[in-house]
Motif scaffolding. Structure first.
Motif, PDB file in Angstrom:
ATOM      1  N   ILE A  64       4.082   5.845  -5.944  1.00 18.32           N
ATOM      2  CA  ILE A  64       3.780   5.420  -7.290  1.00 18.32           C
ATOM      3  C   ILE A  64       2.482   6.789  -7.519  1.00 18.32           C
ATOM      4  O   ILE A  64       2.569   7.288  -8.793  1.00 18.32           O
ATOM      5  CB  ILE A  64       3.346   4.056  -7.157  1.00 18.32           C
ATOM      6  N   ASP A  65       1.645   6.867  -7.206  1.00 18.45           N
ATOM      7  CA  ASP A  65       0.481   7.406  -7.181  1.00 18.45           C
ATOM      8  C   ASP A  65       1.414   9.596  -7.432  1.00 18.45           C
ATOM      9  O   ASP A  65       0.236  10.477  -7.851  1.00 18.45           O
ATOM     10  CB  ASP A  65      -0.149   7.583  -6.333  1.00 18.45           C
ATOM     11  N   LEU A  66       2.262   9.815  -6.450  1.00 16.96           N
ATOM     12  CA  LEU A  66       2.429  10.570  -6.159  1.00 16.96           C
ATOM     13  C   LEU A  66       3.562  10.917  -7.141  1.00 16.96           C
ATOM     14  O   LEU A  66       3.616  12.626  -7.477  1.00 16.96           O
ATOM     15  CB  LEU A  66       2.663  11.331  -4.636  1.00 16.96           C
TER      16      LEU A  66
ATOM     17  N   LYS B 186       3.639   9.950 -10.015  1.00 18.09           N
ATOM     18  CA  LYS B 186       2.694  10.157 -11.671  1.00 18.09           C
ATOM     19  C   LYS B 186       3.194  11.134 -12.220  1.00 18.09           C
ATOM     20  O   LYS B 186       3.072  10.863 -13.914  1.00 18.09           O
ATOM     21  CB  LYS B 186       1.398   9.046 -11.895  1.00 18.09           C
ATOM     22  N   PRO B 187       3.124  12.046 -12.139  1.00 18.65           N
ATOM     23  CA  PRO B 187       2.356  13.744 -12.282  1.00 18.65           C
ATOM     24  C   PRO B 187       3.884  13.729 -13.025  1.00 18.65           C
ATOM     25  O   PRO B 187       3.754  15.061 -13.971  1.00 18.65           O
ATOM     26  CB  PRO B 187       2.498  14.368 -11.406  1.00 18.65           C
TER      27      PRO B 187
ATOM     28  N   GLU C 189       0.894  -1.119   0.041  1.00 14.74           N
ATOM     29  CA  GLU C 189      -0.086  -0.113   0.063  1.00 14.74           C
ATOM     30  C   GLU C 189       0.954   1.441  -0.393  1.00 14.74           C
ATOM     31  O   GLU C 189       0.405   2.858  -0.229  1.00 14.74           O
ATOM     32  CB  GLU C 189      -0.857   0.236   0.749  1.00 14.74           C
TER      33      GLU C 189
ATOM     34  N   GLU D 107       1.950   1.696  -4.021  1.00 13.93           N
ATOM     35  CA  GLU D 107       1.177   2.465  -4.328  1.00 13.93           C
ATOM     36  C   GLU D 107       1.301   3.986  -4.018  1.00 13.93           C
ATOM     37  O   GLU D 107       1.282   4.835  -4.862  1.00 13.93           O
ATOM     38  CB  GLU D 107      -0.295   1.680  -4.261  1.00 13.93           C
ATOM     39  N   VAL D 108       0.877   4.153  -3.245  1.00 18.14           N
ATOM     40  CA  VAL D 108       0.827   5.568  -2.996  1.00 18.14           C
ATOM     41  C   VAL D 108       1.878   6.672  -2.837  1.00 18.14           C
ATOM     42  O   VAL D 108       1.486   7.849  -3.572  1.00 18.14           O
ATOM     43  CB  VAL D 108       0.456   6.190  -0.951  1.00 18.14           C
TER      44      VAL D 108
END
Length: 171
Positions: free
Chosen positions: A136-138, A140-141, A130, A133-134
Protein backbone atom coordinates in the motif's frame (compact mmCIF):
# COMPACT_ATOMS: atom_id res chain seq x y z
CA UNK A 1 -0.41 -5.55 22.15
CA UNK A 2 -2.39 -7.18 19.37
CA UNK A 3 -3.81 -10.57 20.34
CA UNK A 4 -5.26 -13.14 17.94
CA UNK A 5 -8.17 -15.20 19.24
CA UNK A 6 -9.52 -18.21 17.36
CA UNK A 7 -13.12 -19.18 18.10
CA UNK A 8 -15.33 -21.99 16.92
CA UNK A 9 -18.99 -21.15 17.26
CA UNK A 10 -22.37 -22.54 16.28
CA UNK A 11 -23.47 -21.04 12.98
CA UNK A 12 -26.71 -19.46 14.18
CA UNK A 13 -28.47 -16.14 13.91
CA UNK A 14 -27.17 -13.49 16.31
CA UNK A 15 -23.91 -15.21 17.35
CA UNK A 16 -21.70 -12.56 15.75
CA UNK A 17 -23.77 -9.80 17.33
CA UNK A 18 -23.51 -11.35 20.81
CA UNK A 19 -19.76 -11.81 20.53
CA UNK A 20 -19.07 -8.29 19.27
CA UNK A 21 -21.42 -6.97 21.96
CA UNK A 22 -19.30 -8.67 24.60
CA UNK A 23 -16.22 -6.79 23.37
CA UNK A 24 -18.17 -3.52 23.24
CA UNK A 25 -19.45 -3.85 26.82
CA UNK A 26 -15.89 -4.30 28.06
CA UNK A 27 -14.53 -1.42 25.95
CA UNK A 28 -12.21 -3.50 23.76
CA UNK A 29 -11.73 -2.42 20.18
CA UNK A 30 -11.79 -5.22 17.63
CA UNK A 31 -9.00 -4.54 15.13
CA UNK A 32 -10.38 -7.13 12.71
CA UNK A 33 -12.81 -10.02 12.70
CA UNK A 34 -13.27 -12.71 10.07
CA UNK A 35 -15.92 -15.40 10.07
CA UNK A 36 -16.52 -18.34 7.79
CA UNK A 37 -17.75 -21.92 7.69
CA UNK A 38 -15.52 -24.44 9.46
CA UNK A 39 -14.85 -28.04 8.49
CA UNK A 40 -17.89 -29.21 10.49
CA UNK A 41 -21.39 -28.46 9.20
CA UNK A 42 -23.22 -25.93 11.37
CA UNK A 43 -19.97 -24.60 12.89
CA UNK A 44 -18.12 -21.40 11.98
CA UNK A 45 -14.58 -20.29 12.72
CA UNK A 46 -13.89 -16.72 13.84
CA UNK A 47 -10.55 -15.00 13.99
CA UNK A 48 -10.61 -11.90 16.18
CA UNK A 49 -7.69 -9.50 16.45
CA UNK A 50 -7.99 -7.32 19.54
CA UNK A 51 -5.71 -4.86 21.30
CA UNK A 52 -5.12 -5.91 24.91
CA UNK A 53 -2.29 -4.47 26.97
CA UNK A 54 -2.16 -7.18 29.65
CA UNK A 55 -2.38 -10.97 29.75
CA UNK A 56 -5.11 -10.63 32.41
CA UNK A 57 -7.34 -8.80 29.96
CA UNK A 58 -7.06 -11.61 27.40
CA UNK A 59 -7.84 -14.20 30.08
CA UNK A 60 -10.94 -12.21 31.08
CA UNK A 61 -12.11 -11.92 27.46
CA UNK A 62 -11.55 -15.67 26.95
CA UNK A 63 -13.54 -16.52 30.10
CA UNK A 64 -16.42 -14.28 29.03
CA UNK A 65 -16.44 -15.74 25.52
CA UNK A 66 -16.47 -19.29 26.89
CA UNK A 67 -19.61 -18.44 28.88
CA UNK A 68 -21.49 -17.73 25.65
CA UNK A 69 -23.82 -20.62 24.83
CA UNK A 70 -23.01 -20.61 21.10
CA UNK A 71 -19.22 -20.57 21.61
CA UNK A 72 -17.68 -24.03 21.36
CA UNK A 73 -13.99 -23.17 21.84
CA UNK A 74 -11.80 -20.09 22.36
CA UNK A 75 -8.02 -20.12 21.93
CA UNK A 76 -5.50 -17.29 22.19
CA UNK A 77 -3.12 -18.24 19.37
CA UNK A 78 -0.95 -15.12 19.51
CA UNK A 79 2.18 -16.79 20.87
CA UNK A 80 1.74 -20.06 18.97
CA UNK A 81 3.11 -21.01 15.59
CA UNK A 82 0.31 -19.92 13.25
CA UNK A 83 -0.59 -19.56 9.61
CA UNK A 84 -2.26 -16.21 8.99
CA UNK A 85 -3.34 -14.36 5.89
CA UNK A 86 -5.23 -11.28 4.85
CA UNK A 87 -6.68 -10.32 1.48
CA UNK A 88 -6.66 -6.78 0.14
CA UNK A 89 -8.16 -5.26 -2.99
CA UNK A 90 -6.54 -1.95 -3.90
CA UNK A 91 -7.87 0.34 -6.65
CA UNK A 92 -4.99 2.44 -7.98
CA UNK A 93 -5.02 5.32 -10.45
CA UNK A 94 -3.34 4.14 -13.64
CA UNK A 95 -2.96 5.20 -17.23
CA UNK A 96 -1.84 2.98 -20.08
CA UNK A 97 1.66 4.44 -19.62
CA UNK A 98 1.96 3.46 -15.93
CA UNK A 99 0.44 -0.05 -16.12
CA UNK A 100 3.73 -1.81 -16.90
CA UNK A 101 5.43 0.10 -14.08
CA UNK A 102 2.68 -0.95 -11.66
CA UNK A 103 2.96 -4.56 -12.85
CA UNK A 104 6.67 -4.55 -12.06
CA UNK A 105 5.98 -3.03 -8.65
CA UNK A 106 3.38 -5.58 -7.55
CA UNK A 107 5.10 -8.69 -8.95
CA UNK A 108 7.52 -9.21 -6.00
CA UNK A 109 4.48 -9.23 -3.68
CA UNK A 110 2.83 -12.00 -5.70
CA UNK A 111 -0.04 -9.62 -6.23
CA UNK A 112 -2.10 -9.55 -9.40
CA UNK A 113 -4.17 -7.11 -11.41
CA UNK A 114 -7.75 -8.39 -11.44
CA UNK A 115 -9.51 -5.48 -13.13
CA UNK A 116 -8.47 -2.76 -15.56
CA UNK A 117 -10.28 0.39 -16.63
CA UNK A 118 -9.11 3.48 -18.51
CA UNK A 119 -8.13 5.35 -15.37
CA UNK A 120 -7.46 2.64 -12.76
CA UNK A 121 -6.47 -0.96 -11.99
CA UNK A 122 -7.54 -3.20 -9.12
CA UNK A 123 -4.73 -5.10 -7.44
CA UNK A 124 -5.36 -8.22 -5.37
CA UNK A 125 -2.79 -9.24 -2.74
CA UNK A 126 -2.79 -11.86 0.02
CA UNK A 127 -0.33 -12.38 2.84
CA UNK A 128 0.72 -11.11 6.22
CA UNK A 129 -0.72 -7.69 7.19
CA UNK A 130 2.79 -6.19 7.20
CA UNK A 131 3.34 -7.26 3.57
CA UNK A 132 0.07 -5.62 2.56
CA UNK A 133 1.00 -2.40 4.38
CA UNK A 134 4.31 -2.23 2.49
CA UNK A 135 2.56 -2.68 -0.87
CA UNK A 136 0.00 0.00 0.00
CA UNK A 137 2.83 2.41 0.87
CA UNK A 138 4.49 1.72 -2.48
CA UNK A 139 1.23 2.28 -4.39
CA UNK A 140 0.33 5.58 -2.64
CA UNK A 141 2.34 7.79 -5.02
CA UNK A 142 0.19 6.50 -7.92
CA UNK A 143 -3.01 7.54 -6.15
CA UNK A 144 -5.09 4.99 -4.27
CA UNK A 145 -8.82 5.39 -4.94
CA UNK A 146 -10.13 2.57 -2.70
CA UNK A 147 -8.92 -0.19 -0.39
CA UNK A 148 -10.91 -3.16 0.92
CA UNK A 149 -9.23 -5.53 3.41
CA UNK A 150 -10.57 -8.72 4.92
CA UNK A 151 -8.68 -8.66 8.21
CA UNK A 152 -6.57 -11.49 9.56
CA UNK A 153 -7.65 -15.11 9.20
CA UNK A 154 -5.49 -17.56 11.13
CA UNK A 155 -5.14 -20.91 12.83
CA UNK A 156 -2.33 -22.89 14.41
CA UNK A 157 0.15 -24.88 12.38
CA UNK A 158 -0.04 -28.69 12.39
CA UNK A 159 2.80 -29.24 14.85
CA UNK A 160 3.05 -27.17 18.01
CA UNK A 161 6.05 -27.11 20.28
CA UNK A 162 5.55 -26.53 23.97
CA UNK A 163 7.69 -23.82 25.55
CA UNK A 164 9.66 -26.46 27.52
CA UNK A 165 10.88 -28.27 24.42
CA UNK A 166 14.40 -27.38 23.35
CA UNK A 167 15.38 -27.88 19.71
CA UNK A 168 18.06 -30.51 19.21
CA UNK A 169 21.07 -29.31 17.27
CA UNK A 170 22.72 -31.76 14.94
CA UNK A 171 26.47 -31.52 14.69
Amino acid sequence: MKRILSLTVLNQTGVLNRITGLFTKRHYNIESITVGHAETEGVSRMTVVVNASEEKEVEQITKQLNKQIDVLKVTDITSQSIVSRELALIKVMSTAATRMELQGLIQPFRASVIDVSRESVVVQVTGEPEKIEVLIDLLKPYGIKEIARTGTTAFTRGTQRTTKEVPISIV
